[in-house]
Design a protein around this motif. Structure first.
Motif, PDB file in Angstrom:
ATOM      1  N   HIS A  58       1.078  -1.130  -0.062  1.00 37.79           N
ATOM      2  CA  HIS A  58       0.404   0.202   0.008  1.00 37.79           C
ATOM      3  C   HIS A  58       0.423   1.240  -0.051  1.00 37.79           C
ATOM      4  N   LEU A  59       1.586   1.574  -1.433  1.00 35.71           N
ATOM      5  CA  LEU A  59       1.666   2.922  -1.219  1.00 35.71           C
ATOM      6  C   LEU A  59       1.796   4.772  -1.174  1.00 35.71           C
ATOM      7  N   ASP A  60       0.496   4.304  -1.225  1.00 28.09           N
ATOM      8  CA  ASP A  60      -0.582   5.249  -0.601  1.00 28.09           C
ATOM      9  C   ASP A  60      -0.154   5.635   0.865  1.00 28.09           C
ATOM     10  N   ALA A  99       5.841   7.836  -1.312  1.00 31.05           N
ATOM     11  CA  ALA A  99       5.870   6.533  -2.063  1.00 31.05           C
ATOM     12  C   ALA A  99       7.325   6.165  -2.744  1.00 31.05           C
ATOM     13  N   THR A 100       8.010   7.141  -2.938  1.00 33.22           N
ATOM     14  CA  THR A 100       9.087   6.965  -3.901  1.00 33.22           C
ATOM     15  C   THR A 100       9.946   6.836  -2.949  1.00 33.22           C
ATOM     16  N   GLU A 101      10.635   7.323  -1.663  1.00 32.71           N
ATOM     17  CA  GLU A 101      11.478   6.380  -1.402  1.00 32.71           C
ATOM     18  C   GLU A 101      10.836   5.186  -0.356  1.00 32.71           C
ATOM     19  N   ALA A 102      10.096   5.179  -0.512  1.00 24.72           N
ATOM     20  CA  ALA A 102       9.757   3.328   0.027  1.00 24.72           C
ATOM     21  C   ALA A 102       9.994   2.465  -1.244  1.00 24.72           C
ATOM     22  N   VAL A 103      10.223   2.768  -2.452  1.00 24.33           N
ATOM     23  CA  VAL A 103       9.995   1.717  -3.426  1.00 24.33           C
ATOM     24  C   VAL A 103      11.343   1.660  -3.593  1.00 24.33           C
ATOM     25  N   ARG A 104      12.286   2.780  -3.230  1.00 23.14           N
ATOM     26  CA  ARG A 104      14.062   2.720  -2.829  1.00 23.14           C
ATOM     27  C   ARG A 104      14.682   1.927  -1.891  1.00 23.14           C
ATOM     28  N   VAL A 111      13.418  -6.353  -5.168  1.00 20.77           N
ATOM     29  CA  VAL A 111      13.229  -5.698  -5.359  1.00 20.77           C
ATOM     30  C   VAL A 111      12.760  -5.068  -6.583  1.00 20.77           C
ATOM     31  N   GLY A 112      12.314  -5.880  -7.807  1.00 23.98           N
ATOM     32  CA  GLY A 112      12.475  -5.473  -8.766  1.00 23.98           C
ATOM     33  C   GLY A 112      10.317  -4.714  -9.764  1.00 23.98           C
ATOM     34  N   PHE A 113       9.831  -5.519  -8.933  1.00 27.50           N
ATOM     35  CA  PHE A 113       8.337  -5.394  -9.375  1.00 27.50           C
ATOM     36  C   PHE A 113       7.459  -5.428  -8.160  1.00 27.50           C
ATOM     37  N   ILE A 114       5.997  -4.585  -8.445  1.00 24.59           N
ATOM     38  CA  ILE A 114       5.488  -4.355  -7.173  1.00 24.59           C
ATOM     39  C   ILE A 114       4.376  -4.078  -7.006  1.00 24.59           C
ATOM     40  N   ARG A 115       3.048  -4.809  -6.706  1.00 29.91           N
ATOM     41  CA  ARG A 115       2.152  -4.518  -7.032  1.00 29.91           C
ATOM     42  C   ARG A 115       1.396  -3.574  -5.809  1.00 29.91           C
ATOM     43  N   THR A 116       0.922  -2.285  -5.638  1.00 34.12           N
ATOM     44  CA  THR A 116       0.582  -1.471  -5.121  1.00 34.12           C
ATOM     45  C   THR A 116      -1.083  -1.312  -4.823  1.00 34.12           C
ATOM     46  N   HIS A 117      -1.955  -1.730  -3.717  1.00 33.91           N
ATOM     47  CA  HIS A 117      -3.220  -0.915  -3.786  1.00 33.91           C
ATOM     48  C   HIS A 117      -2.515   0.318  -3.625  1.00 33.91           C
ATOM     49  N   VAL A 118      -4.230   1.122  -3.979  1.00 36.26           N
ATOM     50  CA  VAL A 118      -4.049   2.881  -3.968  1.00 36.26           C
ATOM     51  C   VAL A 118      -5.958   3.119  -3.426  1.00 36.26           C
ATOM     52  N   ASP A 119      -6.143   3.622  -2.001  1.00 37.59           N
ATOM     53  CA  ASP A 119      -7.292   3.347  -2.121  1.00 37.59           C
ATOM     54  C   ASP A 119      -7.991   5.186  -2.445  1.00 37.59           C
ATOM     55  N   ASN A 302      -1.462 -22.025  -6.570  1.00 37.33           N
ATOM     56  CA  ASN A 302      -0.562 -20.823  -6.685  1.00 37.33           C
ATOM     57  C   ASN A 302      -0.903 -19.773  -5.162  1.00 37.33           C
ATOM     58  N   VAL A 303       0.367 -19.390  -3.894  1.00 37.01           N
ATOM     59  CA  VAL A 303       0.365 -19.021  -3.039  1.00 37.01           C
ATOM     60  C   VAL A 303       1.881 -17.568  -3.226  1.00 37.01           C
ATOM     61  N   ALA A 304       1.326 -16.867  -2.799  1.00 44.19           N
ATOM     62  CA  ALA A 304       3.083 -15.581  -2.927  1.00 44.19           C
ATOM     63  C   ALA A 304       2.927 -14.266  -1.552  1.00 44.19           C
ATOM     64  N   THR A 305       3.694 -14.199  -0.953  1.00 41.56           N
ATOM     65  CA  THR A 305       4.079 -13.416  -0.218  1.00 41.56           C
ATOM     66  C   THR A 305       4.049 -12.003  -0.146  1.00 41.56           C
ATOM     67  N   GLY A 306       3.137 -11.019   0.301  1.00 39.01           N
ATOM     68  CA  GLY A 306       3.318  -9.571   0.558  1.00 39.01           C
ATOM     69  C   GLY A 306       4.020  -9.253   1.894  1.00 39.01           C
ATOM     70  N   HIS A 307       4.130  -8.210   1.083  1.00 46.46           N
ATOM     71  CA  HIS A 307       4.647  -7.347   2.039  1.00 46.46           C
ATOM     72  C   HIS A 307       3.881  -6.547   3.365  1.00 46.46           C
ATOM     73  N   ASP A 308       2.915  -5.955   2.217  1.00 48.93           N
ATOM     74  CA  ASP A 308       1.144  -5.376   2.776  1.00 48.93           C
ATOM     75  C   ASP A 308       1.878  -3.884   3.157  1.00 48.93           C
ATOM     76  N   SER A 309       2.204  -4.010   4.400  1.00 52.70           N
ATOM     77  CA  SER A 309       2.767  -2.055   5.087  1.00 52.70           C
ATOM     78  C   SER A 309       3.681  -1.854   5.115  1.00 52.70           C
ATOM     79  N   ILE A 310       4.186  -0.592   5.220  1.00 52.74           N
ATOM     80  CA  ILE A 310       5.589  -0.324   5.429  1.00 52.74           C
ATOM     81  C   ILE A 310       5.706   0.709   6.513  1.00 52.74           C
ATOM     82  N   MET A 311       5.605   0.378   7.928  1.00 52.38           N
ATOM     83  CA  MET A 311       5.327   1.978   9.101  1.00 52.38           C
ATOM     84  C   MET A 311       4.121   2.778   8.678  1.00 52.38           C
ATOM     85  N   ASP A 312       2.684   2.776   8.927  1.00 50.10           N
ATOM     86  CA  ASP A 312       1.624   3.106   8.630  1.00 50.10           C
ATOM     87  C   ASP A 312       1.533   2.929   9.206  1.00 50.10           C
TER      88      ASP A 312
END
Length: 424
Positions: A58-60, A99-104, A111-119, A302-312
């Protein structure tokens, strides 16, 4: 060749190989490449993998912890309430910066690919506008997919369906949803159908926050499965979280998992958030708040793992380290067998790439884009155990991140200095 990476350890080979890159494409994989090259990188026997994939973020909301207040109860519901308050303060500049800082952070860790949810429960769609800009600004570092996510419900939020449609018109890549947050069971089912109808209308993938609760009566995945099969969308639909599966009786869970496999439904588990947010209403024993990862994999899902949140508002910690998320999954899902640990590594690489629909361009093979990560590890289990740093990260043959591993030393009483590598 533009670049040759020497002495690479690949996951599926016991010998070391050289990888030659030309024009951003893997041109050769050989035991020893002898041709000329503009640049050489010595992997020195380290593990070389395709980029890690974060299929659920959730990059937003990243880096907003404590704004305007901290989540003292630690619950999902308080997190949503705090986010509603913080959302009123959003500006495009604010979101772009965070969001740009978190991508960095994520790119620096491989990480080379991200799927982000945006509210998109916002009449101005401020967050979506910002993340569409971020997607373009960071394309030299990683690829981003954007999910139109109705945080407060497609039907529960006034005009929610219209906002979802507008978000897709503006360029959102994936249709989201949150049926367990709608007012009633009937509304939840209707919201799933609305999401599928939008996906068909706009020809988009689907990724729905589904059954993110401990309530065993929350059963919206079955609605997703039925629509997937009836609409012929096998392989294009993802159910994120599905934590209620940990509370289902075994008979129902077995039936559901069989149907999920038939529908080729992808599942994304988010152990960092789920282990914190779920089980909050339990005394003892406390539920782990995780979906049935091991059993789903055994059933062919098929099961994948996401990070979900970063300090939110939902998760106050985290730094975008996918190895950390996988390390926690290994423990919580009881997947410590050697083969099981390798399957856990798959959840942040190959499995996650399948969720994003990028398997055709993902992986280390001649003709594929030269998207590569050199981990400071000898194999995937070593990488999980030591949370290995990404020594080099390459996107289309260009180094976009580099980390120098730390060095530990112990000073013996004898005066000897011993290097500590945390390896046997």
């Amino acid at each position: 060749m533009d670049t040759v990476i020497k002495h690479c350890k690949l996951r599926d080979r016991s010998d070391l190989v050289d990888i030659a890159i030309r024009d951003g494409i893997i041109a050769a994989i050989e035991p020893r490449y002898e041709g000329p090259a503009g640049k050489e990188i010595d992997a020195a026997g380290r593990l070389v993998i395709p980029p890690l994939v974060d299929p659920h973020l959730h990059l937003d909301a990243v880096l907003t912890v404590g704004q305007p207040r901290f989540n003292e109860s630690g619950t999902l519901l308080e997190g949503i309430a705090i986010w509603a308050e913080r959302k009123a303060m959003l500006t495009e500049e604010d979101i772009i910066r965070r969001a740009t800082e978190a991508v960095r952070w994520e790119v620096a860790q491989g990480v080379g690919f991200i799927r982000t949810h945006v509210d998109v429960c916002d009449p101005n769609l401020t967050a979506l506008k910002a993340l569409l800009q971020v997607k373009e600004r960071v394309r030299h570092l990683c690829a981003i997919q954007i999910v139109a996510f109705p945080q407060e419900g497609i039907l529960a939020y006034p005009g929610g369906l219209d906002l979802m449609r507008e978000a897709l018109r503006m360029g959102a890549d994936v249709v989201g949803g949150i049926p367990h947050y709608e007012y009633t069971r009937e509304d939840g089912v209707a919201s799933v159908h609305a999401a599928f109808d939008l996906a068909l209308e706009f020809d988009r993938l689907i990724d729905i926050h589904c059954d993110e609760t401990d309530d065993p009566h929350s059963r919206f995945v079955e609605t997703m499965v039925a629509r997937t099969i009836r609409d012929g969308l096998e392989g294009r639909v993802t159910a994120s979280h599905t934590t209620a599966m940990g509370s289902y009786n075994d008979a129902y869970a077995f039936k559901l998992m069989r149907l999920m496999a038939k529908a080729e439904l992808h599942v994304i588990t988010n152990p960092l958030d789920n282990i914190i947010l779920q089980g909050r209403f339990d005394s003892y024993p406390k539920r782990r708040g995780l979906t049935r990862v091991k059993e789903l994999l055994e059933m062919g899902v098929n099961v994948a793992t996401g990070h979900d949140s970063i300090m939110d508002p939902w998760y106050p910690l985290g730094m975008g380290n996918m190895l950390q998320a996988a390390w926690l999954l290994l423990h919580v899902a009881h997947m410590s067998g050697r083969t099981e640990m390798k399957k856990v590594f798959d959840t942040i690489t190959d499995n996650a790439a399948r969720c994003l629909g990028i398997a055709h361009e993902y992986g280390i093979g001649v003709g594929n884009p030269a998207n590569l990560v050199i981990l400071d590890a000898v194999d995937e289990i070593d990488a999980l155990r030591r949370q290995a740093v990404a020594r080099y990260v390459l996107r289309r043959g260009r180094v976009v991140a580099e980390t120098v591993p730390s060095q530990s030393r112990v000073y013996e009483a004898s005066g000897d200095v011993r290097d500590v590598t945390f390896r046997m």
